[in-house]
Design an enzyme around this catalytic site. Structure first.
Site, PDB file in Angstrom:
ATOM      1  N   GLU A 144       0.855   0.338  -4.872  1.00  0.00           N
ATOM      2  CA  GLU A 144      -0.066   0.717  -5.310  1.00  0.00           C
ATOM      3  C   GLU A 144       0.876   1.863  -5.475  1.00  0.00           C
ATOM      4  OE1 GLU A 144      -3.343   2.949  -3.569  1.00  0.00           O
ATOM      5  OE2 GLU A 144      -1.537   2.852  -2.050  1.00  0.00           O
ATOM      6  N   ASP A 204       0.928  -1.368  -0.003  1.00  0.00           N
ATOM      7  CA  ASP A 204      -0.009   0.144  -0.040  1.00  0.00           C
ATOM      8  C   ASP A 204       1.006   1.361  -0.675  1.00  0.00           C
ATOM      9  OD1 ASP A 204      -2.784   1.093   0.163  1.00  0.00           O
ATOM     10  OD2 ASP A 204      -1.943   1.848   2.375  1.00  0.00           O
TER      11      ASP A 204
END
Length: 497
Positions: A264, A234
């Site tokens: 990400e 993330d």
């Protein structure tokens, strides 16, 4: 070998009833039969908001729904044992498990500390707008519910670069922490907001060797416990690439294999930035193709005014296809979320054909596109909205086409602004394979396309049932194929239908 396809098995508004892990256990074999080869699971660790946590307000990495912390034992998705059972079910069905890991920040500190900070300009975090002063910050994490099990590491302000709340004055701002590692942000590859190291909550200080070692110890424990096959990292935009490289290398040495990692780094319309990050991480990570998703969103809104011949322009799948994870949506881009950018319904079957039936890219299907979703939330304008997301029409057939037919050499016919297509010739390893894909964002369309002489004399029909015609392949391996208005058709051998 079967084409690989990921399913993102959650969305932001999945019910808070603790049912997700149990649902995955029940659905695993069905998903494998559909053609999915990997499942991306949400963060399984305890979040600061307890059962309400989607998983990104990370509190305790070592609590997978096992300890009474943040007013709950289970997470939003279930208990630790249910999580491990779901992973077993996924593996038993022959699929891989990709776990979602949040390293950028921590939330829900157990105790306040009096710490020295400087306030920064939120639009240019390299500018300090105060002299050093003291605030009270929730930067002490002792995890009283876990009582030192698995790890006795205590997080304090030396483990963080910044916070956004002063408990003494109740003021919200961005504060750079002055500690043993200096009073500056970590080095990133981009100058957005001057330096976008700080995103939210207590921002982790990766220059602290003790922090890096704790996160590596946790990774070892997590891998040995779950046997995951890959990770989704993330918010890599907000973390120094140096730490990502160190952690990924450590984990791959531990695993003894080059397991899958996707980061990400959401930068729609900014391919050079994605390429810069690939260089900074030495190609260790795949990235979600935010640029292709941006093109999908734009195409869905412009309709027939969008030039389909440009759909792959400035995308990661065109630039570095081996590192591109292609998506038509995710939990951040769904309606009412922070990066809201939904692809309109009419275009979703076209987008999924572009994801699933081409030879390049690693496609990832979003949970509501398979199952649908309904929820209410407040929009950016402060008003409440009720959202209904319908399953994508023909998604099961498109998945089956990827599993059975989308193999062999690809020939592109991206030569008309409103009607494009491609063919997959098929190969000997997948009997009956080969397909012709044609899509239109305007009127009914047709195109003469070559699929290869191995199909000469065969009749082709539309696998999606959109067109009733039969197409005969000529001795040169060509045929004239058709597609309906604002639609997609997938033509296969009639004997395979």
């Amino acid at each position: 070998m079967q084409n690989g396809t990921i399913l993102q098995f959650f969305h932001w508004y999945y019910p808070i009833d603790g049912s997700l892990w149990k649902k995955l256990t029940a659905e695993a074999q069905k998903l494998a039969d559909m053609g999915f080869t990997a499942v991306w699971l949400p963060p399984a660790t305890k979040g600061a908001s307890g059962t309400y946590s989607v998983g990104y307000d990370i509190y305790d990495l070592w609590d997978l729904g096992e300890f009474d912390q943040r007013t709950t034992v289970r997470t939003k998705y279930g208990t630790k044992q249910e999580y491990l059972s779901a992973i077993e079910a996924v593996h038993a069905a022959g699929m891989q498990v990709y776990v979602d890991i949040v390293f950028n920040h921590k939330a829900g500190g157990d105790k306040c500390e009096l710490i020295k900070v400087r306030k920064v300009d939120p639009e240019d975090r390299t500018k300090f707008i105060s002299e050093p002063f003291d605030i009270e910050a929730f930067t002490k994490f002792t995890f009283p519910g876990r009582k030192g099990q698995y790890s006795k590491f205590v997080w304090d302000y030396h483990c963080f670069t910044g916070v956004d709340y002063d408990n003494k004055t109740k003021e919200t701002a961005i504060y750079s922490i002055l500690n043993d590692f200096g009073g500056s942000w970590e080095e990133l590859i981009d100058g957005e907001k001057g330096n976008f190291d700080y995103l939210m909550y207590d921002d982790i200080e990766f220059r602290n060797e003790s922090v890096r070692e704790e996160l590596k110890r946790w990774g070892e424990w997590y891998y040995k416990l779950t046997g995951f096959d890959g990770v989704r990292l993330d918010a890599v935009k907000h973390m120094t690439p140096a730490f990502i490289n160190e952690w990924v290398d450590h984990m791959r040495r531990l695993a003894g294999k080059d397991f899958f990692v996707v980061g990400e780094y959401w930068a729609p319309g900014n391919l050079p930035l994605l390429e810069k990050y690939v260089d900074a991480t030495g190609g260790r990570l795949s990235l979600f193709d935010a640029c292709l998703h941006h093109n999908f969103e734009t195409a869905s809104k412009q309709g027939r005014d969008y030039d389909l011949t440009t759909i792959f322009n400035d995308t990661l799948v065109a630039s570095k296809p081996e590192l591109s994870v292609t998506v038509a949506g995710n939990h951040d881009t769904q309606p009412l979320q922070s990066l809201e950018a939904p692809v309109e319904d009419w275009f979703k079957p076209l987008a999924h054909a572009l994801l699933l039936l081409r030879e390049k890219g690693y496609p990832c299907v979003f949970y509501p596109d398979l199952y649908g979703a309904g929820y209410k939330d407040t929009g950016h304008d402060g008003k409440e909205y009720e959202i209904t997301l319908s399953p994508v029409p023909h998604l099961d057939k498109l998945m089956a086409a990827r599993k059975r037919f989308a193999y062999g050499p690809q020939r592109d016919f991206l030569d008309h602004a409103n009607c494009i297509g491609w063919t997959r010739e098929g190969d000997d390893d997948h009997p009956g394979s080969g397909c012709v894909v044609l899509l239109s964002n305007g009127d009914d369309g047709f195109k003469t396309m070559e699929i290869g002489k191995r199909h000469a004399g065969k009749s082709f029909v539309d696998w999606l049932g959109q067109r009733p015609e039969k197409v005969k392949i000529d001795p040169e391996g060509k045929g004239e194929f058709l597609v309906g208005s604002r639609s997609v058709s997938v033509w296969i051998e009639r004997d395979q239908a």
